[in-house]
Design a protein around this motif. Structure first.
Motif, PDB file in Angstrom:
ATOM      1  N   THR A 170     -20.791  25.882 -45.469  1.00 52.36           N
ATOM      2  CA  THR A 170     -19.201  26.281 -45.637  1.00 52.36           C
ATOM      3  C   THR A 170     -19.007  27.923 -45.352  1.00 52.36           C
ATOM      4  N   PRO A 179     -18.260  29.208 -42.073  1.00 58.77           N
ATOM      5  CA  PRO A 179     -17.084  29.215 -41.478  1.00 58.77           C
ATOM      6  C   PRO A 179     -16.079  29.184 -42.371  1.00 58.77           C
ATOM      7  N   VAL A 180     -15.572  28.134 -42.814  1.00 57.24           N
ATOM      8  CA  VAL A 180     -14.667  27.516 -44.240  1.00 57.24           C
ATOM      9  C   VAL A 180     -14.461  29.278 -44.341  1.00 57.24           C
ATOM     10  N   TYR A 215     -21.074  34.500 -38.527  1.00 61.20           N
ATOM     11  CA  TYR A 215     -19.042  34.138 -37.801  1.00 61.20           C
ATOM     12  C   TYR A 215     -18.234  35.081 -37.215  1.00 61.20           C
ATOM     13  N   ASP A 272     -13.160  32.696 -42.749  1.00 61.89           N
ATOM     14  CA  ASP A 272     -11.152  32.503 -42.721  1.00 61.89           C
ATOM     15  C   ASP A 272     -10.858  32.992 -43.849  1.00 61.89           C
ATOM     16  N   GLU A 277     -19.295  25.622 -35.796  1.00 60.91           N
ATOM     17  CA  GLU A 277     -18.605  25.081 -37.233  1.00 60.91           C
ATOM     18  C   GLU A 277     -19.975  24.008 -37.795  1.00 60.91           C
ATOM     19  N   THR A 278     -20.026  23.663 -36.156  1.00 62.91           N
ATOM     20  CA  THR A 278     -20.983  22.442 -35.948  1.00 62.91           C
ATOM     21  C   THR A 278     -22.662  23.302 -36.317  1.00 62.91           C
TER      22      THR A 278
END
Ligand code: LCS
Length: 391
Positions: free
Chosen positions: A255, A257-258, A188, A261, A6-7
Protein backbone atom coordinates in the motif's frame (compact mmCIF):
# COMPACT_ATOMS: atom_id res chain seq x y z
CA UNK A 1 9.21 -5.40 -19.58
CA UNK A 2 9.32 -3.38 -16.38
CA UNK A 3 5.96 -3.02 -14.62
CA UNK A 4 4.79 0.21 -13.08
CA UNK A 5 5.72 1.03 -9.48
CA UNK A 6 2.17 0.42 -8.20
CA UNK A 7 2.33 -3.11 -9.63
CA UNK A 8 5.87 -3.91 -8.44
CA UNK A 9 5.08 -3.03 -4.79
CA UNK A 10 2.59 -5.91 -4.92
CA UNK A 11 4.27 -8.44 -7.24
CA UNK A 12 7.98 -7.56 -7.45
CA UNK A 13 10.43 -10.35 -6.57
CA UNK A 14 7.72 -12.98 -6.05
CA UNK A 15 6.56 -15.87 -8.21
CA UNK A 16 3.78 -17.82 -6.47
CA UNK A 17 4.36 -20.97 -8.54
CA UNK A 18 7.72 -21.35 -6.76
CA UNK A 19 5.89 -21.45 -3.41
CA UNK A 20 3.07 -23.99 -3.91
CA UNK A 21 0.84 -21.26 -5.36
CA UNK A 22 0.66 -19.30 -2.12
CA UNK A 23 -0.79 -15.88 -3.02
CA UNK A 24 1.15 -14.18 -0.23
CA UNK A 25 4.90 -14.84 0.15
CA UNK A 26 5.13 -17.53 2.88
CA UNK A 27 6.87 -16.81 6.17
CA UNK A 28 9.96 -19.03 6.54
CA UNK A 29 10.32 -18.65 10.29
CA UNK A 30 13.35 -20.90 10.58
CA UNK A 31 16.91 -20.34 11.74
CA UNK A 32 18.48 -23.04 9.59
CA UNK A 33 17.94 -25.29 6.54
CA UNK A 34 18.62 -29.02 6.38
CA UNK A 35 20.91 -30.61 3.79
CA UNK A 36 19.96 -33.94 2.21
CA UNK A 37 23.53 -35.15 2.40
CA UNK A 38 26.86 -34.04 3.87
CA UNK A 39 28.10 -33.49 0.31
CA UNK A 40 25.20 -31.17 -0.41
CA UNK A 41 26.13 -29.10 2.66
CA UNK A 42 29.71 -28.94 1.39
CA UNK A 43 28.55 -27.79 -2.07
CA UNK A 44 26.32 -25.08 -0.60
CA UNK A 45 29.11 -23.69 1.58
CA UNK A 46 31.47 -23.79 -1.39
CA UNK A 47 28.95 -21.82 -3.46
CA UNK A 48 28.72 -24.64 -6.01
CA UNK A 49 24.99 -25.19 -5.45
CA UNK A 50 22.23 -22.62 -4.93
CA UNK A 51 20.10 -23.01 -1.84
CA UNK A 52 19.68 -21.75 1.67
CA UNK A 53 22.05 -22.63 4.54
CA UNK A 54 21.30 -20.58 7.65
CA UNK A 55 19.02 -17.54 8.01
CA UNK A 56 21.84 -15.10 8.81
CA UNK A 57 23.19 -15.94 5.34
CA UNK A 58 19.83 -15.75 3.58
CA UNK A 59 16.16 -16.68 3.97
CA UNK A 60 13.44 -17.13 1.30
CA UNK A 61 11.01 -14.58 2.82
CA UNK A 62 13.81 -12.05 3.24
CA UNK A 63 14.98 -12.75 -0.33
CA UNK A 64 11.58 -11.75 -1.75
CA UNK A 65 11.79 -8.45 0.13
CA UNK A 66 15.35 -7.84 -1.08
CA UNK A 67 14.38 -8.44 -4.70
CA UNK A 68 11.31 -6.28 -4.36
CA UNK A 69 13.18 -3.27 -2.93
CA UNK A 70 15.87 -3.59 -5.64
CA UNK A 71 13.13 -3.37 -8.28
CA UNK A 72 11.45 -0.40 -6.58
CA UNK A 73 14.73 1.52 -6.23
CA UNK A 74 15.73 0.60 -9.81
CA UNK A 75 18.97 -1.00 -8.67
CA UNK A 76 20.61 -4.38 -9.26
CA UNK A 77 20.42 -5.96 -5.80
CA UNK A 78 18.90 -5.34 -2.38
CA UNK A 79 19.71 -6.38 1.18
CA UNK A 80 17.58 -6.30 4.32
CA UNK A 81 18.85 -5.42 7.80
CA UNK A 82 17.62 -5.49 11.39
CA UNK A 83 17.36 -1.68 11.54
CA UNK A 84 18.04 1.40 9.46
CA UNK A 85 21.21 1.92 11.50
CA UNK A 86 22.33 -1.68 10.78
CA UNK A 87 22.03 -0.81 7.07
CA UNK A 88 23.88 2.52 7.45
CA UNK A 89 26.72 0.96 9.46
CA UNK A 90 27.10 -2.09 7.19
CA UNK A 91 27.34 0.09 4.07
CA UNK A 92 29.71 2.67 5.62
CA UNK A 93 32.01 0.03 7.11
CA UNK A 94 32.10 -1.88 3.81
CA UNK A 95 33.29 1.22 1.94
CA UNK A 96 35.86 2.65 4.34
CA UNK A 97 39.18 1.83 6.00
CA UNK A 98 41.35 3.63 8.53
CA UNK A 99 42.67 6.94 7.15
CA UNK A 100 39.68 7.52 4.84
CA UNK A 101 37.39 10.53 4.80
CA UNK A 102 33.60 10.84 4.40
CA UNK A 103 31.89 13.97 3.07
CA UNK A 104 28.42 14.20 4.59
CA UNK A 105 25.42 16.46 4.00
CA UNK A 106 25.00 19.30 6.52
CA UNK A 107 22.63 17.32 8.72
CA UNK A 108 21.84 13.66 9.20
CA UNK A 109 19.76 11.60 11.63
CA UNK A 110 21.24 11.80 15.16
CA UNK A 111 22.43 8.18 15.32
CA UNK A 112 24.11 8.48 11.89
CA UNK A 113 25.93 11.49 13.35
CA UNK A 114 26.87 9.28 16.33
CA UNK A 115 28.15 6.52 14.03
CA UNK A 116 30.34 9.00 12.08
CA UNK A 117 31.79 10.18 15.40
CA UNK A 118 32.45 6.58 16.49
CA UNK A 119 34.19 5.79 13.18
CA UNK A 120 36.37 8.86 13.65
CA UNK A 121 37.24 8.16 17.29
CA UNK A 122 37.82 4.40 17.00
CA UNK A 123 38.92 3.79 13.42
CA UNK A 124 40.45 7.11 12.28
CA UNK A 125 37.83 7.59 9.54
CA UNK A 126 37.32 11.34 9.42
CA UNK A 127 34.31 13.28 8.11
CA UNK A 128 33.18 16.80 7.24
CA UNK A 129 29.72 18.25 6.79
CA UNK A 130 28.95 20.14 3.60
CA UNK A 131 25.99 22.24 2.41
CA UNK A 132 26.48 20.68 -1.04
CA UNK A 133 24.69 23.68 -2.50
CA UNK A 134 27.10 24.47 -5.33
CA UNK A 135 29.43 22.33 -7.42
CA UNK A 136 32.49 24.61 -7.06
CA UNK A 137 32.39 24.49 -3.25
CA UNK A 138 31.74 20.75 -3.30
CA UNK A 139 34.79 20.09 -5.53
CA UNK A 140 36.95 21.93 -2.99
CA UNK A 141 35.60 19.92 -0.06
CA UNK A 142 36.53 16.58 -1.58
CA UNK A 143 39.91 15.26 -0.44
CA UNK A 144 42.19 12.62 -1.95
CA UNK A 145 41.15 10.38 0.99
CA UNK A 146 37.39 10.89 0.45
CA UNK A 147 36.01 7.36 0.20
CA UNK A 148 32.33 8.23 -0.10
CA UNK A 149 29.75 10.99 -0.08
CA UNK A 150 26.84 10.46 2.29
CA UNK A 151 23.57 12.33 1.80
CA UNK A 152 20.17 12.61 3.39
CA UNK A 153 17.64 14.52 1.32
CA UNK A 154 15.34 15.84 2.65
CA UNK A 155 17.59 16.13 5.70
CA UNK A 156 16.12 14.93 8.99
CA UNK A 157 14.66 17.16 10.48
CA UNK A 158 15.48 20.48 8.77
CA UNK A 159 14.00 19.42 5.41
CA UNK A 160 16.92 20.95 3.51
CA UNK A 161 17.47 19.35 0.09
CA UNK A 162 20.60 18.26 -1.78
CA UNK A 163 20.67 18.21 -5.59
CA UNK A 164 21.50 14.54 -6.12
CA UNK A 165 22.26 14.78 -9.84
CA UNK A 166 24.72 17.62 -9.28
CA UNK A 167 26.59 15.72 -6.54
CA UNK A 168 26.58 12.44 -8.50
CA UNK A 169 28.11 14.12 -11.57
CA UNK A 170 31.03 15.51 -9.57
CA UNK A 171 31.53 12.28 -7.62
CA UNK A 172 31.53 10.19 -10.81
CA UNK A 173 34.43 12.20 -12.26
CA UNK A 174 36.49 11.23 -9.22
CA UNK A 175 35.18 7.67 -8.83
CA UNK A 176 33.70 8.40 -5.39
CA UNK A 177 30.51 6.47 -4.51
CA UNK A 178 27.45 8.47 -3.44
CA UNK A 179 25.28 6.93 -0.71
CA UNK A 180 21.78 8.32 -0.20
CA UNK A 181 19.53 7.76 2.79
CA UNK A 182 16.13 7.87 1.06
CA UNK A 183 14.05 7.26 4.19
CA UNK A 184 12.03 10.50 4.07
CA UNK A 185 10.93 9.94 0.46
CA UNK A 186 10.53 6.17 0.21
CA UNK A 187 11.17 4.74 -3.27
CA UNK A 188 7.81 6.11 -4.39
CA UNK A 189 8.90 9.76 -4.28
CA UNK A 190 12.58 9.62 -5.19
CA UNK A 191 14.97 7.17 -6.87
CA UNK A 192 18.60 8.27 -6.26
CA UNK A 193 20.10 5.48 -8.42
CA UNK A 194 18.27 6.86 -11.46
CA UNK A 195 19.89 10.22 -10.69
CA UNK A 196 23.39 8.70 -10.81
CA UNK A 197 23.91 7.79 -7.13
CA UNK A 198 25.37 4.42 -6.17
CA UNK A 199 23.71 3.07 -3.02
CA UNK A 200 20.31 3.80 -1.50
CA UNK A 201 19.55 3.17 2.17
CA UNK A 202 16.21 3.12 3.98
CA UNK A 203 15.11 3.00 7.54
CA UNK A 204 12.30 0.61 6.54
CA UNK A 205 10.87 1.26 10.00
CA UNK A 206 9.21 4.31 8.46
CA UNK A 207 7.13 4.59 5.26
CA UNK A 208 8.09 1.17 3.88
CA UNK A 209 6.59 -0.55 6.91
CA UNK A 210 3.99 2.18 7.30
CA UNK A 211 2.31 0.73 10.37
CA UNK A 212 4.71 1.52 13.20
CA UNK A 213 5.30 -2.10 14.19
CA UNK A 214 8.72 -3.04 12.77
CA UNK A 215 12.32 -1.79 13.09
CA UNK A 216 14.23 -2.65 9.90
CA UNK A 217 16.59 -1.36 7.22
CA UNK A 218 17.11 -1.87 3.48
CA UNK A 219 19.87 -1.04 1.02
CA UNK A 220 20.13 -1.25 -2.77
CA UNK A 221 23.14 -0.99 -5.07
CA UNK A 222 25.24 -2.77 -7.71
CA UNK A 223 25.14 -6.58 -7.38
CA UNK A 224 28.87 -6.97 -6.97
CA UNK A 225 28.98 -4.49 -4.08
CA UNK A 226 25.85 -5.79 -2.37
CA UNK A 227 27.19 -9.37 -2.59
CA UNK A 228 30.33 -8.16 -0.83
CA UNK A 229 28.25 -6.49 1.92
CA UNK A 230 26.15 -9.66 2.27
CA UNK A 231 29.25 -11.79 2.85
CA UNK A 232 31.08 -9.33 5.17
CA UNK A 233 29.50 -6.46 7.11
CA UNK A 234 26.03 -8.03 7.04
CA UNK A 235 26.92 -11.70 7.62
CA UNK A 236 29.84 -11.23 9.98
CA UNK A 237 28.60 -8.27 12.01
CA UNK A 238 25.19 -9.87 11.85
CA UNK A 239 22.59 -7.08 11.79
CA UNK A 240 20.05 -9.19 9.92
CA UNK A 241 16.27 -8.80 9.74
CA UNK A 242 13.96 -11.47 11.20
CA UNK A 243 11.87 -13.37 8.61
CA UNK A 244 8.67 -12.22 10.33
CA UNK A 245 9.67 -8.56 10.08
CA UNK A 246 10.50 -9.08 6.38
CA UNK A 247 7.05 -10.60 5.94
CA UNK A 248 5.42 -7.58 7.63
CA UNK A 249 7.39 -5.23 5.36
CA UNK A 250 6.20 -7.11 2.27
CA UNK A 251 2.66 -6.61 3.55
CA UNK A 252 3.20 -2.90 4.28
CA UNK A 253 4.86 -2.24 0.92
CA UNK A 254 1.75 -3.22 -1.04
CA UNK A 255 0.00 0.00 0.00
CA UNK A 256 3.04 2.31 -0.15
CA UNK A 257 1.88 4.42 -3.14
CA UNK A 258 -1.67 4.75 -1.79
CA UNK A 259 -0.39 5.74 1.65
CA UNK A 260 2.25 8.14 0.32
CA UNK A 261 -0.28 9.99 -1.84
CA UNK A 262 -2.44 10.53 1.24
CA UNK A 263 0.53 11.51 3.46
CA UNK A 264 1.58 14.08 0.86
CA UNK A 265 -1.93 15.46 0.39
CA UNK A 266 -2.45 15.81 4.16
CA UNK A 267 0.99 17.37 4.69
CA UNK A 268 0.29 20.02 2.07
CA UNK A 269 -2.94 21.04 3.79
CA UNK A 270 -1.50 20.98 7.32
CA UNK A 271 1.65 22.91 6.28
CA UNK A 272 -0.48 25.53 4.60
CA UNK A 273 -2.58 25.95 7.77
CA UNK A 274 0.53 26.41 9.95
CA UNK A 275 2.15 28.79 7.49
CA UNK A 276 -0.77 31.17 7.81
CA UNK A 277 -0.93 31.04 11.64
CA UNK A 278 0.14 34.10 13.65
CA UNK A 279 1.95 32.04 16.33
CA UNK A 280 4.07 30.16 13.78
CA UNK A 281 7.45 31.62 12.87
CA UNK A 282 8.63 29.47 9.92
CA UNK A 283 7.52 26.31 8.12
CA UNK A 284 10.18 24.17 6.41
CA UNK A 285 8.28 22.24 3.75
CA UNK A 286 9.79 21.33 0.35
CA UNK A 287 6.38 21.83 -1.27
CA UNK A 288 6.22 25.48 -0.29
CA UNK A 289 6.03 27.60 -3.46
CA UNK A 290 8.30 30.24 -1.88
CA UNK A 291 10.96 27.74 -0.68
CA UNK A 292 14.33 28.57 -2.24
CA UNK A 293 14.96 24.86 -2.84
CA UNK A 294 11.63 24.25 -4.56
CA UNK A 295 13.40 23.75 -7.91
CA UNK A 296 15.38 20.82 -6.42
CA UNK A 297 12.20 19.24 -5.07
CA UNK A 298 10.57 19.62 -8.50
CA UNK A 299 13.58 18.05 -10.20
CA UNK A 300 14.07 14.95 -8.07
CA UNK A 301 10.98 14.32 -5.93
CA UNK A 302 7.66 13.12 -7.34
CA UNK A 303 5.85 14.98 -4.53
CA UNK A 304 7.12 17.04 -1.53
CA UNK A 305 6.55 14.28 1.04
CA UNK A 306 4.59 13.83 4.23
CA UNK A 307 6.96 15.39 6.78
CA UNK A 308 7.84 18.98 7.54
CA UNK A 309 9.27 20.99 10.38
CA UNK A 310 8.33 24.36 11.82
CA UNK A 311 9.15 26.82 14.56
CA UNK A 312 6.77 28.67 16.84
CA UNK A 313 7.34 32.23 17.96
CA UNK A 314 8.85 31.69 21.39
CA UNK A 315 11.28 29.49 23.29
CA UNK A 316 11.89 25.78 23.84
CA UNK A 317 9.33 25.98 26.67
CA UNK A 318 6.73 27.38 24.23
CA UNK A 319 7.38 24.43 21.90
CA UNK A 320 7.07 21.92 24.75
CA UNK A 321 3.92 23.56 26.13
CA UNK A 322 2.39 23.37 22.66
CA UNK A 323 3.27 19.67 22.32
CA UNK A 324 1.71 18.93 25.70
CA UNK A 325 -1.62 20.39 24.56
CA UNK A 326 -1.98 18.04 21.58
CA UNK A 327 -4.53 15.23 21.83
CA UNK A 328 -4.90 13.41 18.50
CA UNK A 329 -1.28 14.06 17.48
CA UNK A 330 1.07 11.84 19.46
CA UNK A 331 4.40 12.93 20.93
CA UNK A 332 6.80 10.30 19.57
CA UNK A 333 9.93 9.89 17.49
CA UNK A 334 9.80 7.80 14.28
CA UNK A 335 7.81 8.87 11.25
CA UNK A 336 5.88 7.56 8.28
CA UNK A 337 3.17 5.90 10.36
CA UNK A 338 -0.61 6.11 9.99
CA UNK A 339 -0.67 8.21 13.18
CA UNK A 340 0.47 11.86 13.07
CA UNK A 341 3.59 12.18 15.22
CA UNK A 342 5.35 15.24 16.59
CA UNK A 343 8.82 15.43 18.12
CA UNK A 344 11.31 18.01 19.37
CA UNK A 345 14.62 17.24 17.57
CA UNK A 346 16.90 19.26 19.89
CA UNK A 347 15.92 17.13 22.88
CA UNK A 348 14.92 13.91 21.10
CA UNK A 349 16.25 12.56 17.74
CA UNK A 350 19.24 14.95 17.69
CA UNK A 351 19.92 15.21 21.42
CA UNK A 352 23.23 13.37 20.89
CA UNK A 353 24.49 16.08 18.53
CA UNK A 354 26.54 18.73 20.44
CA UNK A 355 24.76 22.10 20.52
CA UNK A 356 27.21 23.89 18.22
CA UNK A 357 26.95 21.20 15.51
CA UNK A 358 23.20 21.07 15.97
CA UNK A 359 22.81 24.81 15.39
CA UNK A 360 25.03 24.57 12.31
CA UNK A 361 22.63 21.92 10.98
CA UNK A 362 19.76 24.35 11.54
CA UNK A 363 18.24 22.61 14.56
CA UNK A 364 17.48 25.22 17.19
CA UNK A 365 15.51 24.72 20.39
CA UNK A 366 12.24 25.90 18.89
CA UNK A 367 12.20 23.50 15.94
CA UNK A 368 9.42 20.88 15.84
CA UNK A 369 9.03 18.03 13.34
CA UNK A 370 5.64 16.76 12.25
CA UNK A 371 5.15 13.43 10.49
CA UNK A 372 1.69 13.86 9.03
CA UNK A 373 -0.39 10.69 9.28
CA UNK A 374 -3.34 9.29 7.41
CA UNK A 375 -6.11 10.70 9.59
CA UNK A 376 -8.62 13.21 8.15
CA UNK A 377 -6.55 16.37 7.62
CA UNK A 378 -9.32 18.47 9.18
CA UNK A 379 -8.87 16.61 12.49
CA UNK A 380 -5.09 17.10 12.41
CA UNK A 381 -5.56 20.83 11.77
CA UNK A 382 -8.21 21.09 14.53
CA UNK A 383 -5.82 19.51 17.04
CA UNK A 384 -3.01 21.90 16.07
CA UNK A 385 -5.41 24.85 16.22
CA UNK A 386 -6.67 24.13 19.75
CA UNK A 387 -3.09 23.59 21.00
CA UNK A 388 -1.91 26.85 19.41
CA UNK A 389 -4.83 28.65 21.06
CA UNK A 390 -3.51 27.55 24.47
CA UNK A 391 0.00 28.98 24.16
N1 LCS B 1 17.98 7.27 8.59
C1 LCS B 1 17.05 8.21 8.83
C2 LCS B 1 16.87 9.35 7.88
C3 LCS B 1 16.27 8.10 9.97
O1 LCS B 1 15.34 9.03 10.19
C4 LCS B 1 16.47 7.01 10.86
C5 LCS B 1 15.68 6.87 12.11
C6 LCS B 1 17.46 6.07 10.56
C7 LCS B 1 18.20 6.24 9.40
C8 LCS B 1 17.72 4.89 11.43
O2 LCS B 1 16.72 3.95 11.27
P1 LCS B 1 16.29 2.87 12.38
O3 LCS B 1 17.52 2.18 12.81
O4 LCS B 1 15.65 3.63 13.49
O5 LCS B 1 15.35 2.00 11.63
N2 LCS B 1 14.95 8.01 12.42
C9 LCS B 1 14.23 8.23 13.49
C10 LCS B 1 13.57 9.43 13.73
O6 LCS B 1 13.65 10.45 13.06
N3 LCS B 1 12.86 9.33 14.83
O7 LCS B 1 13.06 8.09 15.43
C11 LCS B 1 13.94 7.31 14.60
Amino acid sequence: MRNKFETEVIHGGYESSNFNGSLVPPLFQTSTFTFQTAEQGERRFAGEEDGFIYSRLGNPTVRVLEERIATLEKGEAGLAFGSGMAAVSAILLALTKSGDHILCSQGVYGCTFGLLQLMKDKYNIDHNFSNMDCSEALEKELKPETALIYIETPINPTMQLVDLQMVAEIAKKRGIPVIVDNTFCSPYLQNPIELGCDVVIHSATKYICGHGDVIAGLAVGKKEFMDRVAMTTLKDIGGIISPFDAWLLLRGLKTLPVRMDRHCENAKKVASFLKGHEKVETVFYPGDETDKQKHIADKQMKKPGGIFSFTLKGSKETAQKFMNQLNLIKIAVSLGDAETLIQHPATMTHAVVPKEARLKMGIDDSLLRLSVGLEAWEDIVDDLKQALDKI
